[in-house]
Design an enzyme around this catalytic site. Structure first.
Site, mmCIF file in Angstrom:
data_model
loop_
_atom_site.group_PDB
_atom_site.id
_atom_site.type_symbol
_atom_site.label_atom_id
_atom_site.label_comp_id
_atom_site.label_asym_id
_atom_site.label_seq_id
_atom_site.Cartn_x
_atom_site.Cartn_y
_atom_site.Cartn_z
ATOM 1 N N CYS A 191 1.179 -1.092 0.268
ATOM 2 C CA CYS A 191 0.018 -0.111 -0.071
ATOM 3 C C CYS A 191 0.949 1.277 0.244
ATOM 4 C CB CYS A 191 -0.658 -0.082 1.223
ATOM 5 S SG CYS A 191 -1.580 1.493 0.997
ATOM 6 N N CYS A 251 -4.530 -1.431 5.966
ATOM 7 C CA CYS A 251 -3.919 -0.320 5.642
ATOM 8 C C CYS A 251 -4.940 0.755 4.391
ATOM 9 C CB CYS A 251 -2.956 -0.070 4.243
ATOM 10 S SG CYS A 251 -2.281 1.153 3.550
#
Length: 395
Positions: free
Chosen positions: A100, A200
């Site tokens: 991410c 995330c």
């Protein structure tokens, strides 16, 4: 005035990062990334994005900075979620947080920020950036955060020189209690907010339900391998070369159904990962069972009793050439070279002494001590002192 776009997540760390930048005289813009729409698999009240974006907006209002929400859910699905499904399907365990950062925060998000005329992007990560100047050249360093308990450099182990060039980490020199204190003094809504857990920007996800969207449940057996199983009796000590020795030590134990006994059933080997204890639902052992290997082709989970089981430990791992990443490109090893480093194979793990050896097909990381649950798909990151030099996907 240089312009900085801050990734405001609705947490205390990014809130204080935005405040500090404003104090330093930057023109600050707050941006909240919306990465997820499917609430059916998130555990309710654990970081729903609506509440977070609202908190981020209130912080921006309090600090007197412009704020907007950007929807990156399409990119997130393509680059993170689909990748996760693929990895689990082939029996690897991905690290979505590292991905991410590389793919979303410091790529898609960074591009949006640059389009808004930003000179830099900033995040609330506990890490620091160093700059080495030689002649007219600048080389950027990714350094551990001052707060040893919160250092997040591992999550940024895939960043490049280009990405670091335009990134700021305003809270890297602070400890978490100091950050909370600043937020309290400013009376920010995020001052006492708990740290978000889970994926995330998605929050806590029920992983089996999440994976079941794509990976169908498939009943298989759980096999318990005893600590004195024949498969562990391999003690080769004579090697023609260091490379041969490393290859031997990096090779996983290969289990078969008849190496142990069937002790239970599961709903899909691809839902499990090495070192996992929860979710096996097998009783009757003195110590808990741990997953020591998953076989997604045969749909079998192999387990061992107790966290000291032989099947959990080895001290050498391999990274393929195409999955090696050097943050410090100038220090990249050539074939035949080696380097003394400190390394870790998961976030929050204490750094361990290791040596990396570059060969034609990739590199070996040889740890001084045995490591528990070296897991394919996860990232190994290597350091010297408090600088993260590079990383790679464990193969």
């Amino acid at each position: 005035m240089k312009r900085v776009v801050v990734g405001l997540s609705g947490g205390v760390d990014s809130s204080v990062a935005a405040y500090l930048l404003k104090e330093q005289g930057y023109e600050v813009i707050g941006l909240f990334m919306k990465n997820w729409h499917d609430d059916s698999v998130t555990i309710s009240n654990e970081c729903p994005w609506l509440e977070d974006s609202n908190d981020a907006m209130l912080v921006a209002e309090k600090l007197g900075i412009p704020f907007q929400v950007v929807d990156l859910s399409e990119e997130y699905k393509e680059r993170i979620v689909d990748y996760m499904f693929r990895e689990y399907e082939i029996g690897r365990t991905p690290n979505p947080d590292v991905l991410c950062n590389r793919e979303i925060k410091f790529d898609v998000f960074l591009k949006i920020a640059l389009e808004l005329g930003a000179d830099f992007v900033a995040t609330g990560h506990y890490c620091r950036k160093g700059i080495i100047k030689t002649n007219d050249q600048e080389t950027y360093q990714l350094l551990a955060g001052k707060d040893v308990n919160k250092d997040q450099s591992y999550f940024l182990c895939q960043l490049s020189q280009e990405q670091l060039a335009t990134t700021l980490f305003p809270i890297g020199e602070l400890t978490k209690p100091e950050v909370r204190q600043i937020a309290t003094d400013l009376d920010l809504i995020t001052a006492e907010k708990k740290d978000s857990q889970g994926l995330c920007f998605i929050g806590k996800v029920r992983l089996p339900e999440f994976l079941q969207q794509k990976l169908q449940p498939k009943e298989g057996v759980i096999v318990q391998i005893p600590n004195d199983a024949q498969v562990f009796n391999r003690s080769k000590t004579e090697f023609e070369s260091k490379e041969e020795e490393l290859a031997y030590k990096a090779t996983k134990y290969e289990y078969h159904l008849n190496d142990g006994k069937v002790v239970g059933k599961h709903q899909g080997a691809h839902y499990f990962t090495k070192g996992q204890r929860k979710g096996l639902a097998v009783g009757g052992t003195v110590e808990p069972l741990f997953v020591i290997e998953t076989d997604v082709d045969e749909n079998i989970i192999y387990t061992g009793e107790g966290k000291n089981h032989k099947g959990l430990y080895r001290n050498v791992l391999f990274v393929n050439n195409n999955e090696i990443h050097w943050v410090r490109e100038d220090l990249a090893l050539k074939d035949g070279e080696q380097l003394q480093v400190k390394a870790r194979i998961r976030y929050r793990q204490a750094l361990e002494n290791a040596t990396i050896y570059k060969i034609s097909g990739g590199l070996y990381v040889e740890f001084e001590n045995q490591q528990s649950a070296i897991t394919e798909g996860q990232f190994v990151a290597w350091y010297q002192d408090d600088e993260l030099l590079g990383s790679g996907v464990i193969s």
